[in-house]
Design a protein around this motif. Structure first.
Motif, short mmCIF file in Angstrom:
data_model
loop_
_atom_site.label_atom_id
_atom_site.label_comp_id
_atom_site.label_asym_id
_atom_site.label_seq_id
_atom_site.Cartn_x
_atom_site.Cartn_y
_atom_site.Cartn_z
N TRP A 64 15.96 -33.26 -11.75
CA TRP A 64 16.80 -32.17 -11.26
C TRP A 64 16.61 -30.93 -12.13
O TRP A 64 16.10 -31.01 -13.24
CB TRP A 64 18.27 -32.57 -11.17
N ASN A 71 18.82 -30.78 -5.89
CA ASN A 71 19.25 -31.77 -6.87
C ASN A 71 19.81 -33.04 -6.23
O ASN A 71 19.47 -34.15 -6.63
CB ASN A 71 20.30 -31.17 -7.80
N ILE A 72 20.66 -32.86 -5.24
CA ILE A 72 21.31 -34.04 -4.65
C ILE A 72 20.28 -34.96 -4.00
O ILE A 72 20.38 -36.19 -4.09
CB ILE A 72 22.41 -33.62 -3.63
N VAL A 75 17.89 -36.48 -7.07
CA VAL A 75 18.54 -37.48 -7.92
C VAL A 75 18.80 -38.76 -7.11
O VAL A 75 18.62 -39.87 -7.61
CB VAL A 75 19.85 -36.94 -8.52
N THR A 76 19.22 -38.60 -5.86
CA THR A 76 19.44 -39.78 -5.01
C THR A 76 18.15 -40.57 -4.84
O THR A 76 18.15 -41.81 -4.93
CB THR A 76 19.96 -39.34 -3.63
N GLY A 106 25.92 -31.35 -6.42
CA GLY A 106 25.60 -32.21 -7.55
C GLY A 106 26.73 -33.18 -7.86
O GLY A 106 26.50 -34.34 -8.20
N LEU A 109 27.15 -36.72 -6.18
CA LEU A 109 26.28 -37.85 -6.51
C LEU A 109 27.03 -39.13 -6.89
O LEU A 109 26.60 -40.23 -6.50
CB LEU A 109 25.32 -37.44 -7.64
N CYS A 113 26.43 -42.90 -5.18
CA CYS A 113 26.22 -44.16 -5.90
C CYS A 113 27.23 -45.22 -5.48
O CYS A 113 26.90 -46.40 -5.32
CB CYS A 113 26.29 -43.93 -7.40
#
Length: 402
Positions: A64, A71-72, A75-76, A106, A109, A113
């Motif tokens: 990221w 970013n989302i 990172v995912t 962001g 996230l 998860c």
């Protein structure tokens, strides 16, 4: 346990990168952790993972960028690829960017998860309910503040979807439980980065160093500190050096340069710039007093814990979270009124002119710091992950892409 940590990480200049370094240093030495996966921001230089202590494998995945709208997604995708047993987020509200949409996405996230059924803990270093948006450099416009508060409330609700939200102060727990009716918030102390052997109370030859450390320009401003030290010089005749260690807050670029220009007539005024990790210990050890020239606070202070670990006397504003932290964790110092240069001068003078008092404060702060070493803090996090995994019926996770 294969533990992933979503965080900024040195040599990143994004906030909380130093805290992440010490988390990683401690986590990797635990027998419970088989691998650490760092899901970090991209940096030009290599990540600092050259630890000398024995520890587990560390994998770095830069996925990221500050203020990136991707970013989302990135990172995912990274989480799906590395398949961690658990994920820890090292967060504050502007972690992923200072643009509203980037910051907001962001902070979604942890919810992602949770939907993946990966045990998830969010370490939330500040809560918007305790931030003065004007003094912290966000906005002074009342309408904009209302918008920020609405967005902050919405994002906090999303963050609270994690299995556990850890905060560093008891009053944050109370605020979140009362406002959001949440039952998954726990106070886990900030912890102390390094615990040197019993520090020496002797100071190096030469001028007494009056030091401040941080990112400056919003609620951390150094003008009053400079002027206060000049007052102490005049009243006491002591040889004092002013050390401003750190950089501009990203919201106020050019702040320290403007201060240097304004006070270029002041003798023995030193600006260090960014402080590398190996330079931190000498910086603190050589200082007679550490000053917190704050007009507001946004959470527990990492610098205060550092000052304590090196056995340093401190001068702090009589306000908010710092005063609470003093009471909760046993730190001691001289207090001053945040808007008063004269009050700050008196607080500094009380320490630099009285060696016995300085040493008494140093001993108290070292004792407070040693109560919460990072090893103890990371053990608490691992225990909480084990509770979450047991509650879920074992290490159940679904890391398919969402």
């Amino acid at each position: 346990m294969k533990l992933a940590i979503v965080t900024a990480y040195p040599p990143s200049k994004v906030t909380l990168n130093e805290y992440a370094y010490h988390l990683v240093k401690s986590f990797r030495q635990s027998e419970k952790v088989t691998e650490l996966v760092l899901l970090t921001d991209e940096t030009p230089g290599a990540k600092d993972i050259s630890f000398t202590e024995n520890g587990c494998k560390i994998t770095v995945k830069e996925c990221w960028k500050f203020n990136s709208y991707k970013n989302i997604i990135n990172v995912t995708k990274a989480i799906s690829e590395v398949k961690p047993d658990s994920v820890l987020f090292n967060l504050q509200f502007m972690k992923f960017g200072d643009k509203k949409i980037v910051a907001a996405t962001g902070l979604m996230l942890p919810l992602i998860c949770k939907l993946k059924k990966i045990p998830t803990i969010v370490l939330l270093h500040n809560i918007l309910e305790q931030v003065d948006l004007d003094k912290a450099g966000f906005t002074s416009n009342k309408i904009a503040q209302n918008v920020y508060n609405f967005i902050g409330t919405t994002l906090t609700k999303l963050i609270l979807k994690a299995d556990l939200v850890a905060v560093t102060m008891d009053k944050y727990v109370t605020t979140l439980e009362e406002k959001y009716k949440s039952g998954n918030v726990k106070m886990i102390p900030h912890g102390t980065f390094e615990i040197p052997t019993e520090p020496s109370h002797d100071l190096p030859e030469g001028p007494l160093k009056v030091m401040t450390f941080g990112k400056f320009g919003t609620y951390k401003k150094v003008e009053k500190m400079i002027e206060a030290v000049e007052m102490v010089r005049a009243s006491s005749g002591l040889d004092l050096e002013i050390v401003v260690a750190g950089t501009d807050n990203p919201n106020v670029p050019g702040y320290l340069k403007s201060v240097q220009e304004k006070y270029n007539h002041v003798p023995q005024l030193r600006f260090t710039g960014y402080v590398e990790e190996e330079e931190v210990a000498p910086l603190f050890n050589e200082s007679a007093v550490v000053v917190f020239p704050y007009t507001s606070t946004t959470g527990s202070s990492g610098v205060l814990h550092q000052a304590g670990s090196y056995g340093k006397a401190v001068v702090m504003p009589n306000l908010g979270d710092l005063a609470t932290l003093i009471e909760d964790e046993g730190y001691r110092g001289e207090f001053f009124e945040p808007e008063s240069t004269e009050s700050l001068a008196k607080a500094i003078e009380a320490i630099v002119t009285n060696e016995a008092h300085r040493i008494k404060l140093e001993i108290a702060n070292y004792k407070a710091a040693t109560a919460y070493p990072m090893e103890r803090i990371t053990d608490i996090y691992l225990e909480e992950f084990e509770k979450i995994i047991a509650k879920n019926g074992g290490a159940v996770k679904n890391v398919s892409a969402i």
